[in-house]
Design an enzyme around this catalytic site. Structure first.
Site, PDB file in Angstrom:
ATOM      1  N   VAL A   1      20.682  28.052  18.770  1.00  0.00           N
ATOM      2  CA  VAL A   1      19.542  28.966  18.619  1.00  0.00           C
ATOM      3  C   VAL A   1      18.393  28.450  19.470  1.00  0.00           C
ATOM      4  O   VAL A   1      17.825  27.392  19.188  1.00  0.00           O
ATOM      5  CB  VAL A   1      19.090  29.082  17.151  1.00  0.00           C
ATOM      6  CG1 VAL A   1      17.979  30.121  17.031  1.00  0.00           C
ATOM      7  CG2 VAL A   1      20.251  29.459  16.258  1.00  0.00           C
TER       8      VAL A   1
ATOM      9  N   THR B   1      14.599  31.980  23.018  1.00  0.00           N
ATOM     10  CA  THR B   1      14.814  33.292  23.614  1.00  0.00           C
ATOM     11  C   THR B   1      16.176  33.869  23.282  1.00  0.00           C
ATOM     12  O   THR B   1      16.295  35.046  22.952  1.00  0.00           O
ATOM     13  CB  THR B   1      14.670  33.216  25.147  1.00  0.00           C
ATOM     14  OG1 THR B   1      13.402  32.635  25.480  1.00  0.00           O
ATOM     15  CG2 THR B   1      14.755  34.603  25.774  1.00  0.00           C
TER      16      THR B   1
ATOM     17  N   ASP C   1      18.866  20.076  21.272  1.00  0.00           N
ATOM     18  CA  ASP C   1      19.544  20.754  22.375  1.00  0.00           C
ATOM     19  C   ASP C   1      19.827  19.795  23.520  1.00  0.00           C
ATOM     20  O   ASP C   1      20.865  19.899  24.188  1.00  0.00           O
ATOM     21  CB  ASP C   1      18.720  21.953  22.855  1.00  0.00           C
ATOM     22  CG  ASP C   1      17.292  21.600  23.232  1.00  0.00           C
ATOM     23  OD1 ASP C   1      16.749  20.590  22.719  1.00  0.00           O
ATOM     24  OD2 ASP C   1      16.683  22.326  24.041  1.00  0.00           O
TER      25      ASP C   1
ATOM     26  N   ASP D   1      19.045  22.337  32.557  1.00  0.00           N
ATOM     27  CA  ASP D   1      19.267  23.352  31.538  1.00  0.00           C
ATOM     28  C   ASP D   1      18.125  24.363  31.621  1.00  0.00           C
ATOM     29  O   ASP D   1      16.980  24.076  31.256  1.00  0.00           O
ATOM     30  CB  ASP D   1      19.313  22.701  30.155  1.00  0.00           C
ATOM     31  CG  ASP D   1      19.660  23.691  29.050  1.00  0.00           C
ATOM     32  OD1 ASP D   1      19.458  24.904  29.233  1.00  0.00           O
ATOM     33  OD2 ASP D   1      20.124  23.243  27.985  1.00  0.00           O
TER      34      ASP D   1
ATOM     35  N   THR E   1      14.336  28.732  27.819  1.00  0.00           N
ATOM     36  CA  THR E   1      12.924  29.100  27.726  1.00  0.00           C
ATOM     37  C   THR E   1      12.074  28.078  28.480  1.00  0.00           C
ATOM     38  O   THR E   1      11.136  28.431  29.192  1.00  0.00           O
ATOM     39  CB  THR E   1      12.491  29.177  26.254  1.00  0.00           C
ATOM     40  OG1 THR E   1      13.347  30.102  25.573  1.00  0.00           O
ATOM     41  CG2 THR E   1      11.052  29.629  26.133  1.00  0.00           C
TER      42      THR E   1
ATOM     43  N   THR F   1       4.978  42.556  47.030  1.00  0.00           N
ATOM     44  CA  THR F   1       4.626  41.876  45.783  1.00  0.00           C
ATOM     45  C   THR F   1       5.862  41.428  45.000  1.00  0.00           C
ATOM     46  O   THR F   1       5.917  40.300  44.500  1.00  0.00           O
ATOM     47  CB  THR F   1       3.763  42.799  44.905  1.00  0.00           C
ATOM     48  OG1 THR F   1       2.558  43.108  45.600  1.00  0.00           O
ATOM     49  CG2 THR F   1       3.398  42.121  43.591  1.00  0.00           C
TER      50      THR F   1
END
Length: 252
Positions: free
Chosen positions: A7, A10, A107, A127, A130, A182
């Site tokens: 978990v 994100t 993690d 890794d 997020t 852009t």
């Protein structure tokens, strides 16, 4: 069959292992309530033909404390099993060689366990979640440190929310680092910038190790892998690390 759950902030990855082989992966975005998580995991199992009676164990790794309890209860409800929780006195096989081991995220430990189970020797593990973590794993010393910077998603959100005129764009490699509009300019900064940082920091970290292998993993890794050809792309490294930790502790 065992279930390994990672978990993140994100994404949630749920790997189903049967006889040591990763056979199915469910990838969920944005966590919900216990009822919502139970419903979508139950539906996933039904859609994929996974027999709930075949699930004999589970392990959970979460950087979001709330979801440890949520998934523990979901797995108990659906499969009638008690889950192992990474970080709660489990044997990982990974030494933590830093001044304050308690600061090291679960993690990061699971990534190192995946490297230990999969590759021979030292590894630099990038890794891309997020946050982007560039991890030093020594087969002799274990986890010896990490560099952490904002991930692609955080970078994109910071640009779009912190400026008046810059939009969110697709995570695609532009034709050139020289953005001539852009969209390409933002894509260049995010993707070429992230890849350059990983190369440079990874090379510096690699000097602390013995002939390391360079590994690329995490939810955003697929968007940058073409820019990092010297890295081995291994999307499910962490899940295999969780499986190896589960097997170390299953009979305790």
């Amino acid at each position: 069959m065992i279930i390994c759950i990672d978990v993140g902030n994100t994404l949630t990855d749920i790997g189903f292992f049967d006889k040591g082989k990763l056979i199915q992966i469910a990838r969920f975005k944005e966590g919900g309530t216990k009822d919502e998580e139970r419903t979508r995991l139950s539906l996933y199992c039904k859609d994929q033909g996974i027999n709930k009676e075949d699930v004999k164990g589970a392990i959970i790794c979460s950087v979001v404390p709330l979801y440890i309890d949520i998934y523990s209860e979901v797995l108990s409800d659906l499969f009638h099993i008690d889950s192992l929780i990474l970080g709660r006195k489990l044997k990982t096989g990974i030494r933590i060689d830093v001044p304050v081991p308690s600061e090291v995220g679960n993690d990061l430990v699971a990534d190192c366990a995946g490297a230990l189970a999969t590759y021979e020797g030292d590894c630099v593990i990038a890794d891309l979640g997020t946050a982007t973590k560039i991890i030093a794993f020594s087969k002799e010393k274990g986890f010896i440190g990490v560099s952490i910077m904002p991930g692609l998603g955080l970078g994109m959100n910071a640009l779009s929310s912190g400026t008046a005129a810059l939009p969110k764009v697709a995570y695609q490699i532009p034709p050139s680092p020289l953005g001539r509009n852009t969209v390409h300019a933002i894509q260049s900064g995010l993707l070429f910038g992230t890849a350059a940082a990983i190369k440079d920091i990874g090379a510096s970290i690699g000097k602390e190790l013995k002939s390391p292998r360079f590994i690329l993993t995490g939810g955003y890794a697929e968007f940058a892998k073409e820019l990092l050809p010297s890295f081995t792309y291994d999307r499910d490294l962490l899940l295999r690390g969780l499986q190896s930790i589960y097997l170390r502790n299953a009979n305790e």
